[in-house]
Design an enzyme around this catalytic site. Structure first.
Site, PDB file in Angstrom:
ATOM      1  N   ASP A 106      -9.488 -21.671 -18.230  1.00  0.00           N
ATOM      2  CA  ASP A 106     -10.025 -20.703 -19.182  1.00  0.00           C
ATOM      3  C   ASP A 106      -9.344 -19.342 -19.062  1.00  0.00           C
ATOM      4  OD1 ASP A 106     -11.766 -22.444 -20.379  1.00  0.00           O
ATOM      5  OD2 ASP A 106     -13.496 -21.872 -19.179  1.00  0.00           O
ATOM      6  N   LYS A 134     -10.618 -19.043 -24.547  1.00  0.00           N
ATOM      7  CA  LYS A 134     -11.207 -18.550 -25.781  1.00  0.00           C
ATOM      8  C   LYS A 134     -11.695 -17.132 -25.528  1.00  0.00           C
ATOM      9  CE  LYS A 134     -14.308 -21.882 -26.226  1.00  0.00           C
ATOM     10  NZ  LYS A 134     -14.000 -22.938 -25.255  1.00  0.00           N
ATOM     11  N   MET A 176     -21.965 -11.826 -21.372  1.00  0.00           N
ATOM     12  CA  MET A 176     -21.287 -11.816 -22.676  1.00  0.00           C
ATOM     13  C   MET A 176     -22.030 -10.953 -23.698  1.00  0.00           C
ATOM     14  SD  MET A 176     -20.273 -15.879 -22.841  1.00  0.00           S
ATOM     15  CE  MET A 176     -21.999 -16.383 -22.613  1.00  0.00           C
TER      16      MET A 176
END
Length: 248
Positions: free
Chosen positions: A34, A56, A170
């Site tokens: 990642d 991502k 996040m």
């Protein structure tokens, strides 16, 4: 047919890798990693290991989840040891559960290797214990980035009023909205808030504010960052060893 390992790489500091994670990284034939993986961790891979970036980021999906699933299937049929390397812990807001289910549905052998989660390790590195006798006996971890396709939030915001410490993962892009919602449900506008950027790494930076300031004049914060809300944030003054940028 190979085996897929869903491996947690921890929050960033390579020394927070588990022994099992390190062993699998060293033996992997291919590693799908990642965006937030510390590049130093990839140096443990053997010379002929294939490194595949599948990162991502918000608004910029380099590769869709469906494509990642297809790659896992492809490599499981062509390689013996397939490591899917994910930041933190694979099953904590890392979509590891979705990948595991995909592997089950396609008859692929897999194993989950838990990692040190950022939700408790990053505050610890910043001198913020998420529980503390007499101050915090409960905590909750929520995502600040729910699936945009959902018609309504699955977070029970009202239930968060009585939780001593809140950790938001996040949530940088929605920090102002999150602060407003927490004030609306009855949390103290003067409750301290800490944002910890690039936690557990040499680039770690802490920004301090409170819910009211965050809801009206939010400080600049760059992801990746973890948001901590609660009185335990005040303990940082005595426990932290790193520089603080205060916005109070």
């Amino acid at each position: 047919m190979g085996k897929v390992y869903l491996v947690g790489a921890g929050p960033g500091d390579p020394e927070l890798l588990t022994l099992k994670a390190l062993r699998l990284i060293k033996s992997a034939d291919v590693i799908l990693y990642d965006r937030l993986i510390n590049q130093e961790i990839l140096l443990f891979a053997k010379p002929d290991c294939e490194l595949v970036y599948v990162g991502k980021e918000d608004g910029k999906h380099t590769i869709e989840q469906e494509k990642i699933n297809e790659l896992l299937l492809k490599y499981a049929h062509t390689r013996e040891v397939v490591v899917r390397l994910k930041g933190g812990d694979p099953f904590i807001f890392g979509r590891g559960g979705e990948e595991a289910l995909f592997l089950v549905e396609h008859g692929i052998e897999f194993e989950v290797v838990p990692g040190v989660s950022s939700f408790y390790s990053v505050p610890a590195y910043a001198g913020i214990p998420i529980t503390f006798r007499g101050i915090s006996s409960s905590f909750a971890v929520i995502t600040g980035h729910e699936d945009p396709r959902k018609e309504r939030s699955s977070i029970d915001w009202k239930s968060l009023k009585g939780i001593n410490t809140l950790i938001v993962l996040m949530g940088v892009s929605r920090r102002e909205e999150i602060a407003r919602r927490l004030i609306e449900i009855g949390r103290d506008p003067k409750e301290p808030v800490a944002f910890i950027e690039n936690g557990t790494t040499e680039r770690q930076r802490v920004i301090l504010t409170d819910l009211y300031e965050l809801s009206t004049n939010p400080p600049e914060v760059s992801p990746p960052a973890i948001m901590v809300v609660g009185s335990v944030v005040r303990l940082r003054e005595k426990l932290a060893l790193k520089e603080v940028k205060a916005c109070l």
